[in-house]
Design a protein around this motif. Structure first.
Motif, PDB file in Angstrom:
ATOM      1  N   UNK A 137      14.138   6.514  40.090  1.00  0.00           N
ATOM      2  CA  UNK A 137      14.112   7.432  38.958  1.00  0.00           C
ATOM      3  C   UNK A 137      12.707   7.914  38.648  1.00  0.00           C
ATOM      4  N   UNK A 138      11.717   7.078  38.885  1.00  0.00           N
ATOM      5  CA  UNK A 138      10.337   7.480  38.575  1.00  0.00           C
ATOM      6  C   UNK A 138       9.739   8.415  39.613  1.00  0.00           C
ATOM      7  N   UNK A 139      10.424   8.618  40.754  1.00  0.00           N
ATOM      8  CA  UNK A 139       9.865   9.468  41.815  1.00  0.00           C
ATOM      9  C   UNK A 139       9.978  10.943  41.439  1.00  0.00           C
ATOM     10  N   UNK A 140       8.900  11.682  41.599  1.00  0.00           N
ATOM     11  CA  UNK A 140       8.897  13.124  41.370  1.00  0.00           C
ATOM     12  C   UNK A 140       9.252  13.838  42.666  1.00  0.00           C
ATOM     13  N   UNK A 141      10.306  14.643  42.622  1.00  0.00           N
ATOM     14  CA  UNK A 141      10.663  15.512  43.741  1.00  0.00           C
ATOM     15  C   UNK A 141      10.683  16.930  43.194  1.00  0.00           C
ATOM     16  N   UNK A 142       9.674  17.698  43.539  1.00  0.00           N
ATOM     17  CA  UNK A 142       9.486  19.029  42.966  1.00  0.00           C
ATOM     18  C   UNK A 142      10.355  20.044  43.714  1.00  0.00           C
ATOM     19  N   UNK A 143      11.652  19.866  43.584  1.00  0.00           N
ATOM     20  CA  UNK A 143      12.627  20.746  44.224  1.00  0.00           C
ATOM     21  C   UNK A 143      13.852  20.805  43.316  1.00  0.00           C
ATOM     22  N   UNK A 144      14.196  22.012  42.828  1.00  0.00           N
ATOM     23  CA  UNK A 144      15.236  22.127  41.823  1.00  0.00           C
ATOM     24  C   UNK A 144      16.445  22.930  42.297  1.00  0.00           C
ATOM     25  N   UNK A 145      16.461  23.309  43.571  1.00  0.00           N
ATOM     26  CA  UNK A 145      17.688  23.873  44.130  1.00  0.00           C
ATOM     27  C   UNK A 145      18.728  22.776  44.311  1.00  0.00           C
ATOM     28  N   UNK A 146      18.255  21.549  44.480  1.00  0.00           N
ATOM     29  CA  UNK A 146      19.111  20.367  44.520  1.00  0.00           C
ATOM     30  C   UNK A 146      18.922  19.622  43.204  1.00  0.00           C
ATOM     31  N   UNK A 147      20.025  19.122  42.650  1.00  0.00           N
ATOM     32  CA  UNK A 147      20.018  18.568  41.296  1.00  0.00           C
ATOM     33  C   UNK A 147      19.613  17.100  41.287  1.00  0.00           C
ATOM     34  N   UNK A 148      19.424  16.596  40.074  1.00  0.00           N
ATOM     35  CA  UNK A 148      19.124  15.179  39.878  1.00  0.00           C
ATOM     36  C   UNK A 148      19.948  14.675  38.697  1.00  0.00           C
ATOM     37  N   UNK A 149      20.628  13.557  38.907  1.00  0.00           N
ATOM     38  CA  UNK A 149      21.259  12.902  37.766  1.00  0.00           C
ATOM     39  C   UNK A 149      21.355  11.409  38.025  1.00  0.00           C
ATOM     40  N   UNK A 150      21.539  10.610  36.951  1.00  0.00           N
ATOM     41  CA  UNK A 150      21.502   9.156  37.104  1.00  0.00           C
ATOM     42  C   UNK A 150      22.653   8.628  37.966  1.00  0.00           C
ATOM     43  N   UNK A 151      22.319   7.684  38.844  1.00  0.00           N
ATOM     44  CA  UNK A 151      23.317   6.896  39.550  1.00  0.00           C
ATOM     45  C   UNK A 151      23.951   5.954  38.525  1.00  0.00           C
ATOM     46  N   UNK A 152      25.070   5.314  38.882  1.00  0.00           N
ATOM     47  CA  UNK A 152      25.632   4.299  37.990  1.00  0.00           C
ATOM     48  C   UNK A 152      24.748   3.058  37.949  1.00  0.00           C
ATOM     49  N   UNK A 153      23.811   2.951  38.887  1.00  0.00           N
ATOM     50  CA  UNK A 153      22.886   1.820  38.924  1.00  0.00           C
ATOM     51  C   UNK A 153      21.589   2.209  38.218  1.00  0.00           C
ATOM     52  N   UNK A 154      21.215   1.540  37.149  1.00  0.00           N
ATOM     53  CA  UNK A 154      19.969   1.869  36.444  1.00  0.00           C
ATOM     54  C   UNK A 154      18.775   1.830  37.389  1.00  0.00           C
ATOM     55  N   UNK A 155      17.865   2.800  37.222  1.00  0.00           N
ATOM     56  CA  UNK A 155      16.666   2.851  38.042  1.00  0.00           C
ATOM     57  C   UNK A 155      16.792   3.729  39.269  1.00  0.00           C
ATOM     58  N   UNK A 156      18.014   4.201  39.561  1.00  0.00           N
ATOM     59  CA  UNK A 156      18.227   5.085  40.693  1.00  0.00           C
ATOM     60  C   UNK A 156      18.723   6.444  40.213  1.00  0.00           C
TER      61      UNK A 156
END
Length: 519
Positions: free
Chosen positions: A274-293
């Motif tokens: 979760x703390x990793x920065x991926x500067x690409x927004x054509x692909x989305x980001x949302x929380x996994x069911x596992x905290x921290x991912x």
């Protein structure tokens, strides 16, 4: 029967699947599914009735319970569901209108408004995502503008999982995964950002309380027990998104693993810290069911839906034949496509029957076949459908790789994964091995594991997965065939780019002449 069972329920775009897990043996002891409808009242619109979700949930649960003496042995329940669905409910939990779902494209103007008043960078920084109609707030602002009486009467905006959890427990809630589709959700701090909500124009009190996926929200009420057949008082946990629960159920539990879920639509999910920065927004980001991912996730709209469209419109003969010989109708289609050479003799398909999600995010996109010739057959069209879906996946794989995300294989699950032709074409196009777990439906299985954590059976979601989930087989790509696909992929990409302007004109004409609208 010893009380060591858990129930997982996944609310998909066109059907609900329920699974009962025996936590002592790690085996599925019951499974059932029920369909629910999808409505397209106008071009670019896609809506569903929240009570149809609940009806399919109760029916699938009852169908599971009929397969054994299970009701009193179930110690926990968890649900997951499709995302990007805007369900406005009043203070009694009653839906106030049909819910625009993830493939609904009506809110482009509201997206432009959010970009102007709030700023894409603000949304990127807080939520980790882009501004697009796929998300909740553009659709909520459309309701605010066009149906202000509905917006003003809205007590909470909930997800399909949140709505059915509300029907199960009487508690308004949202899991962290579903919350990730709401722009005010700060995905690193797992809380609502009041400033972002205010800037968008939606009071923060219209958002439910956030729960982690394994946390208990409440218990099955007497009313829900009567409707489902479950025992009143059974703990209900928050659950997750359909994709993240499926990822858990398929054994995707570590950063660097990648998951491809195939259904009506499809998702490529790559796990990153979760703390990793991926500067690409054509692909989305949302929380996994596992905290921290966090799932670096590329949704695609018309995967199984493309072949289903072909079946519904042109498959009368196969329908009748499949019924007569007791075979799956889709197997008849893919058998016909298997006789066609890779790249379908030059026939290309853009799988955008209503819009395009990742990576193009074009609400005006429409489906196209390119390269029809006098010798083009039905088999060519069917193979081109499958290859076009694989090309869509490949476009997202390439973007992820260019963003610095490493991929060595995809863990695969979903209906089309049962087809050897479909999986082999996919492996050849993306040039990655496809690992197929020895499980059935991954999402309700993942939900059943979460329910086990909430019930105190498992110490965490990862522990049971390590012993239960194994890889049944791996589909290896053919490098020689991939070279051919890679060349045609370049042409396929250019066909889309060349047609973008025409797609905009096409949508404008549809709206001008109200083509496809109900009267």
């Amino acid at each position: 029967m010893a009380a060591n069972l858990t129930l997982g329920v996944d609310i998909g775009t066109t059907n609900v699947k329920a699974t009962i897990l025996d936590t002592d043996t790690g085996k599925i002891v019951a499974h059932a599914s029920r369909e629910h409808p999808l409505f397209h009242p106008r071009p670019g619109w896609a809506e569903q009735d929240a009570d149809n979700y609940w009806g399919a949930v109760t029916a699938s649960i009852r169908a599971c319970l009929e397969q054994g003496a299970f009701a009193n042995a179930i110690r926990g329940v968890a649900m997951s569901g499709l995302v990007g669905v805007t369900i406005p409910v009043d203070q009694n939990g009653k839906p106030l209108r049909p819910a625009p779902i993830w493939m609904d494209a009506r809110s482009e103007r509201e997206c432009a408004d959010i970009r102007e008043r709030v700023g894409e960078e603000t949304i990127n920084r807080n939520n980790g995502n882009r501004i697009a109609p796929w998300f909740i707030e553009p659709k909520a602002l459309w309701i605010k503008k066009h149906e202000p009486h509905i917006f003003n009467a809205t007590h909470k905006f909930v997800s399909p999982t949140g709505y059915c959890t509300l029907k199960m427990t009487g508690t308004f809630s949202i899991n962290t995964g579903d919350a990730g589709l709401f722009y005010p959700f700060d995905y690193r701090r797992e809380c609502w950002n009041e400033d972002v909500a205010a800037a968008i124009g939606i009071p923060v009190d219209k958002y439910p309380r956030i729960y982690r996926s394994h946390e208990v929200v409440g218990e099955v009420t007497r009313q829900a027990a009567a409707e489902t057949g479950l025992s009143a008082g059974t703990p209900v946990v928050a659950g997750g998104t359909d994709i993240s629960s499926a990822a858990l159920g398929a054994g995707v539990t570590e950063a660097g693993q990648a998951y491809y879920s195939m259904g009506t639509g499809s998702n490529l999910g790559i796990m990153i810290p979760t703390e990793q920065d991926v500067d690409e927004f054509r692909i989305l980001k949302w929380p996994h069911v596992l905290p921290g991912l966090t799932m670096f996730d590329a949704p695609m709209a018309f995967t199984g839906a493309s072949l289903k469209w072909f079946r519904d419109q042109f498959g009368d003969y196969e329908w009748r034949l499949a019924e007569r010989i007791g075979q799956n109708v889709f197997d008849l289609f893919t058998a016909e496509a298997a006789r066609i050479a890779p790249c379908a003799d030059g026939l290309l398909y853009l799988p955008y029957l209503g819009n395009s999600l990742a990576p193009n995010w074009n609400s005006n996109a429409c489906g196209n076949f390119f390269g029809v010739r006098p010798d083009t057959t039905r088999g060519h069209f069917i193979r081109a459908l499958v290859e076009g879906v694989a090309f869509d996946l490949y476009s997202n794989v390439k973007i992820a790789q260019q963003a610095g995300v490493k991929l060595d294989r995809l863990i695969l699950n979903g209906g089309p994964a049962k087809s050897r032709l479909w999986t082999q074409i996919t492996a050849n196009v993306v040039n990655l091995p496809l690992a197929i777990p020895d499980i059935g439906e991954a999402a309700p299985f993942g939900d059943a594991i979460l329910a086990g954590v909430g019930a105190g059976i498992y110490p965490d979601p990862v522990t049971p997965v390590k012993t239960i989930v194994t890889i049944r087989e791996t589909i290896e790509p053919d490098a020689r065939i991939h070279e051919r696909y890679d060349e045609f992929f370049g042409l396929w990409s250019r066909v889309y780019e060349n047609l973008r302007g025409s797609m905009d004109e096409h949508r404008a004409l549809l709206e001008r002449y109200q083509i496809g609208q109900e009267h």
